[in-house]
Scaffold this active site. Structure first.
Site, mmCIF file in Angstrom:
data_model
loop_
_atom_site.group_PDB
_atom_site.id
_atom_site.type_symbol
_atom_site.label_atom_id
_atom_site.label_comp_id
_atom_site.label_asym_id
_atom_site.label_seq_id
_atom_site.Cartn_x
_atom_site.Cartn_y
_atom_site.Cartn_z
ATOM 1 N N PHE A 13 1.010 -0.576 0.400
ATOM 2 C CA PHE A 13 0.056 -0.200 0.152
ATOM 3 C C PHE A 13 0.677 0.845 -0.255
ATOM 4 O O PHE A 13 1.055 2.132 -1.102
ATOM 5 C CB PHE A 13 -0.946 0.025 1.275
ATOM 6 C CG PHE A 13 -1.829 1.206 2.178
ATOM 7 C CD1 PHE A 13 -2.418 1.881 0.659
ATOM 8 C CD2 PHE A 13 -1.579 1.739 3.237
ATOM 9 C CE1 PHE A 13 -3.117 2.589 1.032
ATOM 10 C CE2 PHE A 13 -2.672 2.437 3.464
ATOM 11 C CZ PHE A 13 -3.013 3.761 2.214
ATOM 12 N N PHE A 35 5.172 -10.411 -2.678
ATOM 13 C CA PHE A 35 3.636 -10.352 -2.819
ATOM 14 C C PHE A 35 3.076 -10.802 -1.832
ATOM 15 O O PHE A 35 2.588 -11.841 -1.500
ATOM 16 C CB PHE A 35 3.520 -11.408 -3.728
ATOM 17 C CG PHE A 35 3.983 -10.195 -5.073
ATOM 18 C CD1 PHE A 35 3.655 -8.847 -5.306
ATOM 19 C CD2 PHE A 35 4.914 -11.011 -6.437
ATOM 20 C CE1 PHE A 35 3.968 -7.996 -6.793
ATOM 21 C CE2 PHE A 35 5.088 -9.998 -7.406
ATOM 22 C CZ PHE A 35 4.984 -9.123 -7.639
ATOM 23 N N GLY A 38 1.262 -7.455 -1.068
ATOM 24 C CA GLY A 38 1.477 -6.827 -2.023
ATOM 25 C C GLY A 38 0.931 -7.652 -3.092
ATOM 26 O O GLY A 38 0.264 -8.714 -3.101
ATOM 27 N N ASP A 58 11.903 -11.858 -1.067
ATOM 28 C CA ASP A 58 11.792 -11.898 0.034
ATOM 29 C C ASP A 58 12.843 -11.103 0.957
ATOM 30 O O ASP A 58 14.408 -11.347 1.216
ATOM 31 C CB ASP A 58 11.569 -13.143 0.274
ATOM 32 C CG ASP A 58 10.962 -12.860 1.937
ATOM 33 O OD1 ASP A 58 11.290 -12.429 2.764
ATOM 34 O OD2 ASP A 58 10.031 -14.196 2.282
ATOM 35 N N ALA A 82 6.762 -5.103 5.355
ATOM 36 C CA ALA A 82 6.734 -5.105 7.022
ATOM 37 C C ALA A 82 5.053 -6.059 7.720
ATOM 38 O O ALA A 82 4.652 -6.399 6.297
ATOM 39 C CB ALA A 82 6.528 -4.008 7.749
ATOM 40 N N SER A 124 6.656 3.178 13.444
ATOM 41 C CA SER A 124 5.505 3.678 13.495
ATOM 42 C C SER A 124 4.926 4.813 14.894
ATOM 43 O O SER A 124 5.608 4.454 15.681
ATOM 44 C CB SER A 124 4.689 2.287 13.734
ATOM 45 O OG SER A 124 3.361 2.476 14.147
ATOM 46 N N TYR A 148 4.173 -4.962 18.298
ATOM 47 C CA TYR A 148 4.622 -4.279 16.747
ATOM 48 C C TYR A 148 5.220 -2.739 17.047
ATOM 49 O O TYR A 148 5.703 -2.723 16.624
ATOM 50 C CB TYR A 148 2.559 -3.955 16.269
ATOM 51 C CG TYR A 148 3.302 -3.202 14.327
ATOM 52 C CD1 TYR A 148 3.172 -3.118 13.970
ATOM 53 C CD2 TYR A 148 2.687 -1.711 15.307
ATOM 54 C CE1 TYR A 148 3.069 -2.743 12.444
ATOM 55 C CE2 TYR A 148 3.256 -0.556 14.135
ATOM 56 C CZ TYR A 148 2.875 -1.734 12.518
ATOM 57 O OH TYR A 148 3.240 -0.781 11.643
ATOM 58 N N LYS A 152 9.421 -2.494 16.201
ATOM 59 C CA LYS A 152 8.993 -0.951 15.040
ATOM 60 C C LYS A 152 10.350 -0.268 16.084
ATOM 61 O O LYS A 152 11.421 0.822 15.751
ATOM 62 C CB LYS A 152 8.170 0.366 15.384
ATOM 63 C CG LYS A 152 7.406 -0.624 13.771
ATOM 64 C CD LYS A 152 7.247 -0.422 13.031
ATOM 65 C CE LYS A 152 6.969 -1.362 11.425
ATOM 66 N NZ LYS A 152 7.153 -1.386 10.473
ATOM 67 N N GLY A 277 -4.667 -4.389 23.146
ATOM 68 C CA GLY A 277 -3.417 -3.530 22.444
ATOM 69 C C GLY A 277 -3.354 -2.183 21.820
ATOM 70 O O GLY A 277 -2.823 -1.374 20.908
#
Ligand code: UD2
Length: 315
Positions: A13, A35, A38, A58, A82, A124, A148, A152, A277
Site C-alpha cells: 500500500f 507479494f 503486496g 523476500d 513489514a 510507527s 508491533y 518498530k 493492544g
C-alpha cells in the site's frame, strides 16, 4: 538530482504509492516485494516506467537481498516491507519479530556492506503506546503496547546505532494511521478506513471495537508518499525520527459519521469489546518533520475520504 532508490515492500500500500511518487519525480526505483501482502496490480503504473526495475524477493532471504543491494548500489534504501497490523503482531509474535525487526537488521547490514548512504524506515506511532498528552512530540515517552510497537522501536534503535557507528543517514518515519487507495480491506487486520468503506459499500454493518471514543490521526497515503520522498532525497539531512501525521485528532465515532455521509443508508454499527493492544489516543505533532525536511500534510481527512469513496464507487 536523480537518485537510485531501492524500495522494499514496493508492491504494498505505502510502498507502491512511494514508488509512483519517486518515479514521477524522475528518480530510478528498484522495487523489491515477495507479494506476501503486496499486489502486482499496485505496480501497474510503475511497471510501464523504464526507470523502474522489479525484483520479486523476500527481504528475509538475507544473502539474496544483500546481493541485490550490491548489484544496484542504491543511493537510498526505503525500507517499507513489514507486517502492518497491531493485532496480527499479537497473534503471531514470531512473524512480527521476523518481518518487523530481523529484516531491519538485514537492510542495515546490506547498507553497511555496500556503502548505501541513507535509509528511510517505516516506523510507527505505535512506538509511543498511550501518550500522556497530544499532540505527541517525538521526544515523548516510548512505551509500546504491542509486539508491533516494540519491534518498530527496536528497529529504530538498531538503525540509529548503525547511523552513528557507520556514518550513514537514517530517517525513521513514525507513520500515524495511513489511508487511501490500494489499502486492502479484505482482512480483519486491515486499516479501519478501508474496512468501514468496504462495509458501507456492501450495505453491511461495521464493527466498532470499544466505545468508539478512541482517537487516531489519519493521514492520506499521498501525503505519506511525499514525506518518504522528501526524507529519501532532501540534501544534507541528519539522522533522526519524525512523526508523519496531520496533528488532527479524530475519534472512531467521528470517523464513522464522516464516512457514512456519502451513503444514503448505513446500517447501525455493532459495538464489540475493545481490541487488545489498542491505543486509546493518538495524534502527533508535525513540527519536527516540518523543521527537518519541510514536510506538512496537505490533504484534509474530509477531502481524502471523499476522494477515496469516489474511487471505490468507480472500481
Ligand atoms: C495503525 C496501523 C499500524 C500502525 C499504527 C500506528 C494499519 C492496519 N495499522 O494501527 O501499522 O502504524 O496505526 O498507531 O494500518 N477498528 C474498529 N473496527 C474495525 C477495525 C478497527 O473499531 O473494523 C478500530 C481499532 O480498534 C482501532 C482503530 O480502529 O482503535 C484503528 O485500527 P487500525 O487497525 O486501522 O489501526 P491501528 O491504530 O491499530
Amino acid at each position: 538530482m536523480r537518485l537510485k532508490i531501492l524500495v522494499t515492500g514496493a508492491a504494498g500500500f505505502i510502498g507502491s504509492h512511494t514508488t509512483d511518487h519517486l518515479l514521477h519525480a524522475g528518480h530510478f526505483v528498484i522495487g523489491v516485494d515477495n507479494f506476501r501482502t503486496g499486489k502486482r496490480a499496485n505496480l501497474a503504473s510503475a511497471l510501464t516506467n523504464p526507470k523502474f526495475i522489479f525484483c520479486e524477493l523476500d527481504v528475509t532471504e538475507e544473502s539474496a537481498f544483500t546481493e541485490i543491494v550490491g548489484q544496484y548500489r542504491p543511493d537510498v534504501i526505503v525500507h517499507l516491507a513489514a507486517l502492518v497490523s497491531v493485532p496480527e503482531s499479537i497473534a503471531n509474535p514470531a512473524l512480527n519479530d521476523l518481518l518487523n525487526f530481523r529484516t531491519t537488521r538485514t537492510v542495515a547490514e546490506a547498507a553497511r556492506l555496500h556503502l548505501v548512504p541513507r535509509i528511510v524506515f517505516a516506523s510507527s506511532a505505535a512506538v509511543y503506546g498511550d501518550p500522556t498528552h497530544t499532540p505527541i512530540p517525538e521526544n515523548g515517552p516510548t512505551l509500546p503496547l504491542s509486539p508491533y510497537g516494540s519491534a518498530k522501536l527496536a528497529s529504530e534503535n538498531l538503525l540509529l546505532e548503525y547511523a552513528s557507528r557507520h556514518g550513514l543517514v537514517v530517517r525513521c518515519q513514525r507513520y500515524f494511521n495511513v489511508y487511501g487507495p490500494r489499502q486492502d480491506p479484505s482482512s480483519s487486520y486491515s486499516g479501519v478506513i478501508s474496512i468501514f468503506l468496504d462495509r458501507l459499500g456492501r450495505n453491511l454493518p461495521a464493527t466498532i471495537f470499544g466505545d468508539g471514543e478512541q482517537t487516531r490521526d489519519f493521514i492520506s497515503v499521498y501525503d505519506v508518499a511525499r514525506a518518504n520522498a522528501l526524507a529519501a532525497t532532501a540534501p544534507g539531512l541528519a539522522s533522526g525520527v519524525a512523526n508523519i501525521c496531520t496533528e488532527k485528532e479524530v475519534s472512531l465515532n467521528q470517523l464513522w459519521q464522516l464516512l457514512r455521509q456519502g451513503f444514503s443508508e448505513a446500517p447501525v454499527p455493532l459495538h464489540v469489546p475493545e481490541r487488545p493492544g489498542d491505543i486509546r489516543r493518538s495524534c502527533g505533532s508535525t513540527a519536527l518533520a516540518h523543521d527537518s525536511f519541510g514536510f506538512r500534510s496537505r490533504i484534509s481527512l474530509e477531502h481524502g475520504l471523499r476522494d477515496l469513496a469516489r474511487q471505490c464507487s468507480i472500481e
